[in-house]
Scaffold this motif. Sequence first.
Motif, PDB file in Angstrom:
ATOM      1  N   SER A 234       0.214 -11.841   4.691  1.00  0.00           N
ATOM      2  CA  SER A 234      -0.848 -12.489   4.896  1.00  0.00           C
ATOM      3  C   SER A 234      -1.588 -11.366   4.976  1.00  0.00           C
ATOM      4  O   SER A 234      -1.705 -10.365   4.859  1.00  0.00           O
ATOM      5  CB  SER A 234      -0.823 -12.567   6.142  1.00  0.00           C
ATOM      6  OG  SER A 234      -0.633 -11.352   7.319  1.00  0.00           O
ATOM      7  N   ALA A 235      -3.209 -11.233   5.324  1.00  0.00           N
ATOM      8  CA  ALA A 235      -4.155 -10.439   4.874  1.00  0.00           C
ATOM      9  C   ALA A 235      -3.598  -9.619   5.877  1.00  0.00           C
ATOM     10  O   ALA A 235      -3.895  -7.997   5.423  1.00  0.00           O
ATOM     11  CB  ALA A 235      -5.677 -10.888   5.101  1.00  0.00           C
ATOM     12  N   ALA A 236      -3.688  -9.774   7.411  1.00  0.00           N
ATOM     13  CA  ALA A 236      -3.816  -9.232   7.995  1.00  0.00           C
ATOM     14  C   ALA A 236      -2.721  -8.228   7.779  1.00  0.00           C
ATOM     15  O   ALA A 236      -2.059  -7.126   8.089  1.00  0.00           O
ATOM     16  CB  ALA A 236      -3.296  -9.982   9.569  1.00  0.00           C
ATOM     17  N   GLN A 237      -1.403  -8.933   7.796  1.00  0.00           N
ATOM     18  CA  GLN A 237      -0.160  -7.485   7.226  1.00  0.00           C
ATOM     19  C   GLN A 237      -0.370  -6.756   6.057  1.00  0.00           C
ATOM     20  O   GLN A 237       0.176  -5.099   6.161  1.00  0.00           O
ATOM     21  CB  GLN A 237       1.335  -8.539   6.643  1.00  0.00           C
ATOM     22  CG  GLN A 237       1.548  -9.912   7.512  1.00  0.00           C
ATOM     23  CD  GLN A 237       2.589 -10.881   7.516  1.00  0.00           C
ATOM     24  OE1 GLN A 237       2.366 -10.996   5.827  1.00  0.00           O
ATOM     25  NE2 GLN A 237       3.779 -11.146   7.729  1.00  0.00           N
ATOM     26  N   SER A 238      -1.473  -6.749   5.285  1.00  0.00           N
ATOM     27  CA  SER A 238      -1.925  -5.949   3.874  1.00  0.00           C
ATOM     28  C   SER A 238      -1.851  -4.833   3.918  1.00  0.00           C
ATOM     29  O   SER A 238      -2.109  -3.630   4.175  1.00  0.00           O
ATOM     30  CB  SER A 238      -2.065  -6.761   2.535  1.00  0.00           C
ATOM     31  OG  SER A 238      -1.017  -7.830   2.214  1.00  0.00           O
ATOM     32  N   ALA A 239      -3.058  -5.165   5.239  1.00  0.00           N
ATOM     33  CA  ALA A 239      -4.105  -4.656   5.667  1.00  0.00           C
ATOM     34  C   ALA A 239      -3.426  -3.316   6.859  1.00  0.00           C
ATOM     35  O   ALA A 239      -3.473  -2.028   6.793  1.00  0.00           O
ATOM     36  CB  ALA A 239      -4.951  -5.062   6.176  1.00  0.00           C
ATOM     37  N   TYR A 240      -2.560  -4.165   7.197  1.00  0.00           N
ATOM     38  CA  TYR A 240      -1.971  -3.244   8.345  1.00  0.00           C
ATOM     39  C   TYR A 240      -0.352  -2.284   7.768  1.00  0.00           C
ATOM     40  O   TYR A 240      -0.451  -1.287   8.110  1.00  0.00           O
ATOM     41  CB  TYR A 240      -0.072  -3.712   9.194  1.00  0.00           C
ATOM     42  CG  TYR A 240       0.035  -3.919  10.245  1.00  0.00           C
ATOM     43  CD1 TYR A 240      -0.718  -3.017  12.171  1.00  0.00           C
ATOM     44  CD2 TYR A 240       1.324  -3.688  10.534  1.00  0.00           C
ATOM     45  CE1 TYR A 240      -0.130  -2.591  13.078  1.00  0.00           C
ATOM     46  CE2 TYR A 240       1.860  -2.671  11.478  1.00  0.00           C
ATOM     47  CZ  TYR A 240       0.906  -2.628  12.769  1.00  0.00           C
ATOM     48  OH  TYR A 240       1.853  -1.295  13.667  1.00  0.00           O
ATOM     49  N   ALA A 241      -0.162  -2.509   6.385  1.00  0.00           N
ATOM     50  CA  ALA A 241       0.366  -1.562   5.855  1.00  0.00           C
ATOM     51  C   ALA A 241       0.329  -0.345   5.564  1.00  0.00           C
ATOM     52  O   ALA A 241       0.459   0.658   5.560  1.00  0.00           O
ATOM     53  CB  ALA A 241       1.094  -2.076   4.489  1.00  0.00           C
ATOM     54  N   ASN A 242      -1.334  -0.535   5.252  1.00  0.00           N
ATOM     55  CA  ASN A 242      -2.043   0.590   4.789  1.00  0.00           C
ATOM     56  C   ASN A 242      -3.211   1.414   5.921  1.00  0.00           C
ATOM     57  O   ASN A 242      -3.200   2.124   5.228  1.00  0.00           O
ATOM     58  CB  ASN A 242      -3.213  -0.113   3.681  1.00  0.00           C
ATOM     59  CG  ASN A 242      -2.680  -0.195   2.575  1.00  0.00           C
ATOM     60  OD1 ASN A 242      -2.866   0.599   1.044  1.00  0.00           O
ATOM     61  ND2 ASN A 242      -2.922  -1.719   1.681  1.00  0.00           N
ATOM     62  N   TYR A 243      -3.362   0.861   6.736  1.00  0.00           N
ATOM     63  CA  TYR A 243      -3.934   1.712   8.033  1.00  0.00           C
ATOM     64  C   TYR A 243      -2.215   2.079   8.976  1.00  0.00           C
ATOM     65  O   TYR A 243      -3.389   3.014  10.227  1.00  0.00           O
ATOM     66  CB  TYR A 243      -4.785   1.358   8.529  1.00  0.00           C
ATOM     67  CG  TYR A 243      -4.450  -0.018   8.971  1.00  0.00           C
ATOM     68  CD1 TYR A 243      -4.047  -0.178  10.497  1.00  0.00           C
ATOM     69  CD2 TYR A 243      -5.185  -1.066   8.288  1.00  0.00           C
ATOM     70  CE1 TYR A 243      -4.007  -1.361  11.155  1.00  0.00           C
ATOM     71  CE2 TYR A 243      -4.753  -2.603   9.773  1.00  0.00           C
ATOM     72  CZ  TYR A 243      -4.126  -2.641  10.754  1.00  0.00           C
ATOM     73  OH  TYR A 243      -4.718  -3.614  11.191  1.00  0.00           O
ATOM     74  N   ALA A 244      -1.930   1.083   8.828  1.00  0.00           N
ATOM     75  CA  ALA A 244       0.017   1.667   9.753  1.00  0.00           C
ATOM     76  C   ALA A 244       1.467   2.687   9.163  1.00  0.00           C
ATOM     77  O   ALA A 244       2.053   2.425   9.843  1.00  0.00           O
ATOM     78  CB  ALA A 244       0.287   1.172  10.727  1.00  0.00           C
ATOM     79  N   THR A 245       0.889   3.253   7.958  1.00  0.00           N
ATOM     80  CA  THR A 245       2.053   3.439   6.760  1.00  0.00           C
ATOM     81  C   THR A 245       3.328   3.993   7.230  1.00  0.00           C
ATOM     82  O   THR A 245       3.947   3.794   7.157  1.00  0.00           O
ATOM     83  CB  THR A 245       1.510   4.216   5.932  1.00  0.00           C
ATOM     84  OG1 THR A 245       0.510   3.266   5.080  1.00  0.00           O
ATOM     85  CG2 THR A 245       2.298   4.636   5.123  1.00  0.00           C
ATOM     86  N   GLU A 246       3.004   5.239   8.267  1.00  0.00           N
ATOM     87  CA  GLU A 246       3.587   6.277   8.505  1.00  0.00           C
ATOM     88  C   GLU A 246       4.568   5.842   9.743  1.00  0.00           C
ATOM     89  O   GLU A 246       5.449   6.025  10.550  1.00  0.00           O
ATOM     90  CB  GLU A 246       3.500   7.753   8.821  1.00  0.00           C
ATOM     91  CG  GLU A 246       3.002   8.145   7.834  1.00  0.00           C
ATOM     92  CD  GLU A 246       4.413   8.223   6.648  1.00  0.00           C
ATOM     93  OE1 GLU A 246       5.481   8.378   7.215  1.00  0.00           O
ATOM     94  OE2 GLU A 246       3.635   7.665   5.616  1.00  0.00           O
ATOM     95  N   TRP A 247       3.838   4.272  10.527  1.00  0.00           N
ATOM     96  CA  TRP A 247       3.836   3.641  11.828  1.00  0.00           C
ATOM     97  C   TRP A 247       5.256   2.629  11.060  1.00  0.00           C
ATOM     98  O   TRP A 247       6.588   2.360  11.694  1.00  0.00           O
ATOM     99  CB  TRP A 247       3.514   3.035  12.225  1.00  0.00           C
ATOM    100  CG  TRP A 247       3.900   2.432  13.823  1.00  0.00           C
ATOM    101  CD1 TRP A 247       4.040   0.801  13.554  1.00  0.00           C
ATOM    102  CD2 TRP A 247       4.201   2.965  14.596  1.00  0.00           C
ATOM    103  NE1 TRP A 247       3.878   0.731  15.578  1.00  0.00           N
ATOM    104  CE2 TRP A 247       4.451   2.047  15.720  1.00  0.00           C
ATOM    105  CE3 TRP A 247       4.369   4.358  14.676  1.00  0.00           C
ATOM    106  CZ2 TRP A 247       5.102   2.761  16.957  1.00  0.00           C
ATOM    107  CZ3 TRP A 247       5.036   4.511  16.546  1.00  0.00           C
ATOM    108  CH2 TRP A 247       5.534   3.367  17.506  1.00  0.00           C
ATOM    109  N   LEU A 248       4.916   2.211  10.267  1.00  0.00           N
ATOM    110  CA  LEU A 248       6.126   1.525   9.328  1.00  0.00           C
ATOM    111  C   LEU A 248       6.794   2.115   8.521  1.00  0.00           C
ATOM    112  O   LEU A 248       8.357   1.898   8.849  1.00  0.00           O
ATOM    113  CB  LEU A 248       5.706   0.666   8.414  1.00  0.00           C
ATOM    114  CG  LEU A 248       4.820   0.070   8.784  1.00  0.00           C
ATOM    115  CD1 LEU A 248       3.734  -1.310   7.939  1.00  0.00           C
ATOM    116  CD2 LEU A 248       5.222  -1.707   9.915  1.00  0.00           C
ATOM    117  N   MET A 249       6.704   3.060   8.916  1.00  0.00           N
ATOM    118  CA  MET A 249       8.015   4.658   7.580  1.00  0.00           C
ATOM    119  C   MET A 249       9.041   5.078   8.609  1.00  0.00           C
ATOM    120  O   MET A 249      10.473   5.023   8.443  1.00  0.00           O
ATOM    121  CB  MET A 249       7.294   5.561   6.578  1.00  0.00           C
ATOM    122  CG  MET A 249       6.547   4.865   5.621  1.00  0.00           C
ATOM    123  SD  MET A 249       7.950   3.947   4.442  1.00  0.00           S
ATOM    124  CE  MET A 249       9.030   5.207   3.959  1.00  0.00           C
TER     125      MET A 249
END
Length: 494
Positions: A234-249
């Motif tokens: 989703s657009a929200a998921q893709s956006a989240y991946a880019n502004y919360a990158t190190e959180w996801l990592m």
Amino acid sequence: MILDAMADALGGRAALAATTTETVTATGVRRHPGWGKVPSEPELVAEFAYTQTVDVVAPRYRLELEADTKLVPTKLRYTEIGNGSVGYVDGIDFMFDPRPASTAIPSWRVAARQRHIDLTSVPRLATKLLDPAADVMIDGSTVTLRETGRPPVRVVLDDDSRPARLEIIEEHSPHGDALVEVRFDDYRPVGALVLPHHVVITVDGLVVHDETRTVELDREADFRVPDDAVVDASAAQSAYANYATEWLMNYVLAGVRFYFDLQTTPTDPEPVDVAPGVKIVLGPSHNVLVVEMDDHVVAVDAPLYDEYTRAALAQVKRAFPGKPLRKVIGTHFHYDHIGGIREFVADGGVQVIVGEPSVRYFRDLLNSPHTVDPDRLAGHPVETEVIGVKDSLELPTADGGVMRILRIKTDHTEDGLVVHLSKPGLLFESDLWNPTPVMPAPNSGRGRLAVQLYDGIKELGLDVQTIVSGHSGTDGHTLAHSAPLGFLKTAAGY
């Protein structure tokens, strides 16, 4: 010009332009600032070794990784390929189910990995900065790179004009704005270039990533992925991946597949009955208990992040019509269980009840800035009372019984709480034991935590018939959010 000086310090524009790929072989550790026994001490979640080849210009990578995870001891071993927004994984990448898999991965997972590479690959960073079309702002020895859909990256150069560190403000739920720093040192010659061999990542000053690497240039790599390897986001998921990158990592390197697949809704359309006056909102990975009081309801845990929590909160509000949410209990400070707590209190008039050691922590996060991804509380701040439980707190329930909120001693956290409901003989806990639909094997589940939970129940003299959990458990076929106390007793080895 400062960019010319940076290019010269790294080996020159011509050498950078001639470089096609960077191959990093590294060993290191990853720590999670949202886990551990106390918030100020990130927990070691993995020791890793990897070899990764990235295209210096195009968004392509090939990663071969091995890691020993710590939360649930597992040997991860997989190959991951990303090409544009498409990706594929082959091997073991999930600590909760360590079986090999060969499957496409969601495009937001690829986006997060690509962004992580952009932040840790100096050749890729330099190529972006030297692009004539780049949106770059220069201020002394600091260069800021702005890209659409991503937080700006401030590149601070050292006295030799080489990148010393990057600074980014990311969204790290539930704290909101988090200062991520990527630090480079131990620069050495690699072919015609000079590149760092040590990379450290900090979040708000806490070290979360530390790796020592060797580097090779222009190695050929196969970046092909299967033709059917497309999983949209989703657009929200893709956006989240880019502004919360190190959180996801933090999660992917811990073997948790990128923060529980960025869930957006509970699994059931309505809360499920547990006992008279007790319901549960079931999620793909996390649950919320809802208890009826005389004139309001109490929720236990507020998991994950805003988008998921909004959907979970809607179910909490519908659980007992006419009774508003007035209290939310955090079983412990780990982000995956309280990442949505700001959403839960955003309507106002909601008290937060937590273990006494974490009172200040919760007050801080409820007042922290959220500018990267503003939430409802950031838009309309409300005063929220945070109540600390030193030993126990009792509240009357609508069924004429008592809710007891109790501190319990375990190795998991120092602020851990369990919730006991006297009338149904029910105990709710998170992370200490996951129920199973059938009798578990002796000494199974969460190991010592199951033992500590069972011992704690006995030491507190609680009448418990049923354990209900913040995580559902499984026998591999069926999920269960509750189980008899006897199941826990067996899992604990008694």
